[in-house]
Design a protein around this motif. Structure first.
Motif, PDB file in Angstrom:
ATOM      1  N   ASP A   1      39.649  -9.009 -71.091  1.00 47.05           N
ATOM      2  CA  ASP A   1      39.337  -8.652 -72.466  1.00 47.05           C
ATOM      3  C   ASP A   1      37.823  -8.458 -72.589  1.00 47.05           C
ATOM      4  OD1 ASP A   1      39.647  -8.111 -75.139  1.00 47.05           O
ATOM      5  OD2 ASP A   1      40.055 -10.182 -75.740  1.00 47.05           O
ATOM      6  N   ARG A   2      37.113  -9.426 -73.079  1.00 49.30           N
ATOM      7  CA  ARG A   2      35.657  -9.318 -73.199  1.00 49.30           C
ATOM      8  C   ARG A   2      35.014 -10.166 -72.118  1.00 49.30           C
ATOM      9  NH1 ARG A   2      35.916 -10.031 -79.819  1.00 49.30           N
ATOM     10  NH2 ARG A   2      36.954  -8.005 -80.192  1.00 49.30           N
ATOM     11  N   VAL A   3      34.226  -9.540 -71.264  1.00 47.48           N
ATOM     12  CA  VAL A   3      33.674 -10.181 -70.073  1.00 47.48           C
ATOM     13  C   VAL A   3      32.161 -10.239 -70.191  1.00 47.48           C
ATOM     14  CG1 VAL A   3      33.458 -10.039 -67.565  1.00 47.48           C
ATOM     15  CG2 VAL A   3      35.613  -9.365 -68.678  1.00 47.48           C
ATOM     16  N   VAL A   4      31.598 -11.456 -70.107  1.00 51.24           N
ATOM     17  CA  VAL A   4      30.149 -11.649 -70.156  1.00 51.24           C
ATOM     18  C   VAL A   4      29.706 -12.287 -68.844  1.00 51.24           C
ATOM     19  CG1 VAL A   4      28.215 -12.786 -71.307  1.00 51.24           C
ATOM     20  CG2 VAL A   4      30.127 -11.882 -72.663  1.00 51.24           C
ATOM     21  N   LEU A   5      28.774 -11.628 -68.165  1.00 51.62           N
ATOM     22  CA  LEU A   5      28.271 -12.082 -66.867  1.00 51.62           C
ATOM     23  C   LEU A   5      26.785 -12.397 -67.027  1.00 51.62           C
ATOM     24  CD1 LEU A   5      30.001  -9.343 -64.674  1.00 51.62           C
ATOM     25  CD2 LEU A   5      30.945 -11.524 -65.493  1.00 51.62           C
ATOM     26  N   ASP A   6      26.415 -13.656 -66.869  1.00 53.83           N
ATOM     27  CA  ASP A   6      25.071 -14.143 -67.160  1.00 53.83           C
ATOM     28  C   ASP A   6      24.390 -14.592 -65.872  1.00 53.83           C
ATOM     29  OD1 ASP A   6      22.881 -15.908 -67.889  1.00 53.83           O
ATOM     30  OD2 ASP A   6      23.758 -16.077 -69.877  1.00 53.83           O
ATOM     31  N   SER A   7      23.205 -14.016 -65.567  1.00 53.98           N
ATOM     32  CA  SER A   7      22.411 -14.397 -64.386  1.00 53.98           C
ATOM     33  C   SER A   7      23.173 -14.015 -63.122  1.00 53.98           C
ATOM     34  CB  SER A   7      22.070 -15.888 -64.407  1.00 53.98           C
ATOM     35  OG  SER A   7      21.440 -16.236 -65.625  1.00 53.98           O
ATOM     36  N   ASN A   8      22.995 -12.793 -62.687  1.00 51.88           N
ATOM     37  CA  ASN A   8      23.951 -12.128 -61.815  1.00 51.88           C
ATOM     38  C   ASN A   8      23.536 -12.070 -60.356  1.00 51.88           C
ATOM     39  OD1 ASN A   8      25.978 -10.645 -63.878  1.00 51.88           O
ATOM     40  ND2 ASN A   8      23.930 -10.785 -64.742  1.00 51.88           N
ATOM     41  N   VAL A   9      24.521 -12.339 -59.482  1.00 50.28           N
ATOM     42  CA  VAL A   9      24.262 -12.286 -58.042  1.00 50.28           C
ATOM     43  C   VAL A   9      24.300 -10.857 -57.515  1.00 50.28           C
ATOM     44  CG1 VAL A   9      25.188 -14.598 -57.714  1.00 50.28           C
ATOM     45  CG2 VAL A   9      26.673 -12.635 -57.355  1.00 50.28           C
ATOM     46  N   GLY A  10      24.845  -9.925 -58.289  1.00 50.88           N
ATOM     47  CA  GLY A  10      24.785  -8.521 -57.902  1.00 50.88           C
ATOM     48  C   GLY A  10      26.050  -7.938 -57.334  1.00 50.88           C
ATOM     49  N   ASP A  11      27.101  -8.756 -57.152  1.00 49.44           N
ATOM     50  CA  ASP A  11      28.358  -8.257 -56.595  1.00 49.44           C
ATOM     51  C   ASP A  11      29.437  -9.280 -56.909  1.00 49.44           C
ATOM     52  OD1 ASP A  11      30.264  -6.779 -55.026  1.00 49.44           O
ATOM     53  OD2 ASP A  11      28.628  -6.080 -53.752  1.00 49.44           O
ATOM     54  N   THR A  12      30.580  -9.146 -56.226  1.00 49.49           N
ATOM     55  CA  THR A  12      31.678 -10.094 -56.406  1.00 49.49           C
ATOM     56  C   THR A  12      31.610 -11.235 -55.412  1.00 49.49           C
ATOM     57  OG1 THR A  12      33.123  -8.872 -54.895  1.00 49.49           O
ATOM     58  CG2 THR A  12      33.161  -8.217 -57.233  1.00 49.49           C
ATOM     59  N   HIS A  13      30.533 -11.330 -54.668  1.00 43.90           N
ATOM     60  CA  HIS A  13      30.424 -12.350 -53.619  1.00 43.90           C
ATOM     61  C   HIS A  13      28.957 -12.533 -53.273  1.00 43.90           C
ATOM     62  CE1 HIS A  13      30.630  -8.373 -51.773  1.00 43.90           C
ATOM     63  NE2 HIS A  13      29.793  -8.852 -50.864  1.00 43.90           N
ATOM     64  N   LEU A  14      28.666 -13.652 -52.632  1.00 44.59           N
ATOM     65  CA  LEU A  14      27.353 -13.872 -52.041  1.00 44.59           C
ATOM     66  C   LEU A  14      27.392 -13.452 -50.586  1.00 44.59           C
ATOM     67  CD1 LEU A  14      26.113 -17.330 -53.384  1.00 44.59           C
ATOM     68  CD2 LEU A  14      24.887 -15.153 -53.539  1.00 44.59           C
ATOM     69  N   ASP A  15      26.420 -12.662 -50.163  1.00 51.44           N
ATOM     70  CA  ASP A  15      26.285 -12.279 -48.764  1.00 51.44           C
ATOM     71  C   ASP A  15      24.825 -12.510 -48.371  1.00 51.44           C
ATOM     72  OD1 ASP A  15      24.899 -10.208 -49.962  1.00 51.44           O
ATOM     73  OD2 ASP A  15      26.358  -8.657 -49.458  1.00 51.44           O
ATOM     74  N   PRO A  16      24.438 -12.201 -47.124  1.00 53.34           N
ATOM     75  CA  PRO A  16      23.044 -12.452 -46.744  1.00 53.34           C
ATOM     76  C   PRO A  16      22.032 -11.774 -47.659  1.00 53.34           C
ATOM     77  CG  PRO A  16      24.363 -12.095 -44.779  1.00 53.34           C
ATOM     78  CD  PRO A  16      25.263 -11.817 -45.946  1.00 53.34           C
ATOM     79  N   ASP A  17      22.317 -10.554 -48.109  1.00 54.89           N
ATOM     80  CA  ASP A  17      21.382  -9.881 -49.008  1.00 54.89           C
ATOM     81  C   ASP A  17      21.272 -10.617 -50.335  1.00 54.89           C
ATOM     82  OD1 ASP A  17      20.828  -7.917 -47.160  1.00 54.89           O
ATOM     83  OD2 ASP A  17      22.301  -6.488 -47.951  1.00 54.89           O
ATOM     84  N   GLY A  18      22.401 -11.125 -50.839  1.00 56.30           N
ATOM     85  CA  GLY A  18      22.379 -11.845 -52.101  1.00 56.30           C
ATOM     86  C   GLY A  18      21.553 -13.113 -52.022  1.00 56.30           C
TER      87      GLY A  18
END
Length: 501
Positions: A233-250
Motif C-alpha cells: 500500500d503506502r511504503v516509506v523507506l527511511d535512511s536507505n542502503v540503496g538496494d534490497t540487500h547489503l553487499d560489499p558496495d553497500g
C-alpha cells in the motif's frame, strides 16, 4: 580504567551489530490462512510502557519454496488504532539491522513523536524477523571475549591487517556453520522475511500492507514492494542502503557517509574549541582525529586502540545529540585517559531475546551475518578486500579502511539460494524514499540509487539534516516529517522529488 574501556567496547559492539534478477515469490494462495490469529500479552521482556501492545505468533514455512514443509513462528505485535472511522489498514514496521527486534518499535516511535494521525490511521504492526528475538532466534555462539568486534570490520592499516581480519572472519564463519544444528541459518534472507511479511498481512485479513522501515528496513521494504507490488500500500523507506540487500558496495558506502558527516561534527567541535580543545577550525579538528588515531594505533590509551577509537567516532556521527559525548571522549584520550562510552543513538533500538535463547549480542551479530551473507555472494579472495581497503583508505580517511575490510561473508558456508530481489520499477507509484543529506551509515547516495531503480514508482525527499534516521522525531526535520505524515495519512505522494531547505 578497565571499567571505562569495557563500557566503551560494549557500546560500540552493540551499535556495530545493528547496522545492510528478482526472486520468485511464494504462490499467492499459499499465503492465505484459514483463520485469523489470537492476540494476547506480549513476552515479558518486550517493554512498551507508552502503548498498549498485543502479541501473537504466526506460522510461516522455513523454506518458502516448500510451503508444506517445516514451519517456524514469527512473533508479531499490534498497536491497534482506536479510531475505526479513520483506520486505513496495517502499517508494518522494521527498525533496521538486519537483526533489530521490532516488537516494541511502535513504542519507540510514539516516544519519538509519531503523529497521532498516523496512529489513528493504522494498526501498527511490529515483528521480530525470522532468526531474531522471539522468532526462532539463530546463534553463531558469539561470546564477549573474542576478537570479532562487530558487523563493521575493524580499520586495517595495511595488507597484513586485512589478513589478520580474514583469519578472524574465517573462524567466525566456521563457528556459525558448526552452531547451525537445525539448518535454519541458510533460510534467514531478506526475500524470505519479505515473504513472511506477506504471510502476516494475509493472517491479519488485509488485502494490502503499508510499511515504514529504517536503515536496513529500507532494503526489506524495497524487497516487499518488488515481490508483492499489488499487495503493497503506502511504503516509506527511511535512511536507505540503496538496494534490497547489503553487499560489499553497500557496506563500503559507510565510508562515504562517514566522510560526508564528519564535517558536521568537525564544525560543531570547532565552534566549541574553548570547551573541548579539539581544533579552532573544522580542518584542525580533522587533523586532531587523524593524529589521535595514528597515536592510538602505536600506543593504545587505557586499552583503547586506533580501531576502537575510529569505531567509537563513527558511532558518534549517528546524530548531533552524540557530539558532546564524542568530543568528551576525544578530550579524555588527548589527556591520556580512557574515555567514557557514548550513549547509543535513539535510532538503534535494543534487540531483546527470550531469556533461554542466545544473548542479544550473539543473536544480533548472527542475524546480521546470516541475512547479509545469504542474500548475495561475496568475493572469497582476500586480495579483493586488500585492494578495496587500500583504495578507500586514501579516498575516505575517516573510516574507509574499515568498511572495505573483510567480513565473514567471504567464508560463508552457504551459497545464496536465489538471486537477490530485483527492485521492480513496474507497479504502483507508492514508494516514498526519505533521506538525510548527511548520514554516516546510509549516505544520500543510497537514497538516490533506490530512487533511480524504482523510477516513477518513487519520490525522494532529501532533508537538510545530519545523522542516521529522519522520520518521527529522530532529528529536527519539519519538512520531511510533514511530507511523510501526509503520505501515510492522506496518500499524498509529492508530484516531484523534494529537497528540504
Amino acid at each position: 580504567m578497565r571499567g571505562r574501556r569495557s563500557l566503551l567496547r560494549a557500546t560500540v559492539l552493540a551499535l556495530l551489530a545493528g547496522l545492510t534478477g528478482a526472486a520468485v515469490a511464494a504462490p499467492a494462495g499459499a499465503a492465505e490462512p484459514a483463520a485469523g490469529p489470537e492476540w494476547g500479552p506480549c513476552p515479558a521482556d518486550v517493554v512498551a510502557p507508552l502503548v498498549a501492545l498485543q502479541c501473537t505468533q504466526i506460522p510461516v514455512p522455513l523454506d518458502h519454496g516448500s510451503p508444506d514443509g517445516a514451519q517456524i513462528t514469527i512473533t508479531v505485535s499490534r498497536l491497534a488504532s482506536t479510531k475505526p472511522e479513520k483506520r486505513r489498514g496495517i502499517l508494518i514496521l522494521n527498525p533496521g539491522g538486519p537483526g533489530g527486534s521490532g516488537l516494541a518499535f511502535a513504542n519507540d516511535l510514539v516516544k519519538r513523536g509519531l503523529p497521532a494521525s498516523v496512529q489513528d490511521s493504522y494498526d501498527i504492526i511490529g515483528f521480530d524477523t525470522r532468526g531474531v528475538g522471539h522468532s526462532d532466534p539463530v546463534s553463531c555462539g558469539f561470546t564477549t571475549d573474542q576478537d570479532y568486534i562487530g558487523n563493521i570490520p575493524p580499520y586495517a592499516a595495511d595488507d597484513a591487517a586485512v589478513l589478520r581480519t580474514a583469519e578472524v572472519a574465517r573462524e567466525v564463519a566456521q563457528r556459525c556453520a558448526a552452531n547451525d544444528r537445525n539448518g535454519h541459518l541458510r533460510h534467514v534472507t531478506t526475500a524470505n522475511v519479505a515473504r513472511d511479511m506477506d504471510r502476516i498481512r494475509a493472517a491479519l485479513g488485509e488485502e494490502k500492507a503499508s510499511f515504514l522501515g529504517f536503515s536496513y528496513g529500507s532494503a526489506l521494504g524495497a524487497a516487499y514492494a518488488s515481490l508483492f507490488p499489488d499487495r503493497s500500500d503506502r511504503v516509506v523507506l527511511d535512511s536507505n542502503v540503496g538496494d534490497t540487500h547489503l553487499d560489499p558496495d553497500g557496506i563500503r558506502r559507510y565510508a562515504l557517509g562517514a566522510e560526508e558527516t564528519f564535517g558536521d561534527f568537525a564544525r560543531w567541535a570547532a565552534d566549541r574549541h574553548g570547551t573541548y580543545g579539539l581544533g579552532a577550525t573544522p580542518e584542525e579538528v580533522r587533523q586532531t582525529y587523524l593524529r589521535l588515531a595514528a597515536r592510538l594505533d602505536d600506543r593504545p590509551s587505557g586499552g583503547v586502540d586506533g580501531r576502537m577509537f575510529r569505531a567509537a567516532t563513527f558511532v558518534g556521527l549517528y546524530g548531533p545529540t552524540l557530539y558532546g559525548s564524542t568530543a568528551a571522549a576525544w578530550q579524555s584520550l588527548l589527556s591520556g585517559d580512557a574515555p567514557p562510552a557514548p550513549a547509543p543513538p535513539a535510532s538503534v533500538p535494543p534487540a531483546p531475546v527470550p531469556p533461554a535463547g542466545p544473548s542479544p549480542q550473539d543473536n544480533a551479530y548472527t542475524a546480521f551475518l546470516a541475512t547479509t551473507c545469504n542474500d548475495v555472494a561475496w568475493p572469497r579472495d582476500v586480495a579483493v578486500y586488500q585492494r578495496a581497503v587500500a583504495q578507500d583508505r586514501e579516498r575516505f580517511p575517516v573510516y574507509g579502511a574499515a568498511s572495505a575490510n573483510v567480513l565473514p561473508c567471504a567464508f560463508w558456508p552457504y551459497e545464496p539460494a536465489e538471486p537477490p530481489v530485483r527492485v521492480l520499477a513496474e507497479g504502483p507509484a507508492n514508494v516514498l524514499i526519505v533521506q538525510n543529506r548527511h548520514d554516516p551509515v546510509t549516505p544520500l547516495r543510497g537514497g538516490e540509487l533506490l530512487r533511480e531503480k524504482f523510477g516513477d514508482r518513487a519520490r525522494l525527499v532529501v532533508e537538510n539534516g545530519s545523522g542516521h534516521g529522519v522520520y518521527a522525531g529522530v532529528g529536527d526535520t519539519p519538512c520531511a516529517l510533514g511530507v511523510t505524515t501526509s503520505y501515510l495519512v492522506d496518500g499524498t505522494l509529492p508530484p516531484d522529488d523534494v529537497v528540504c531547505r
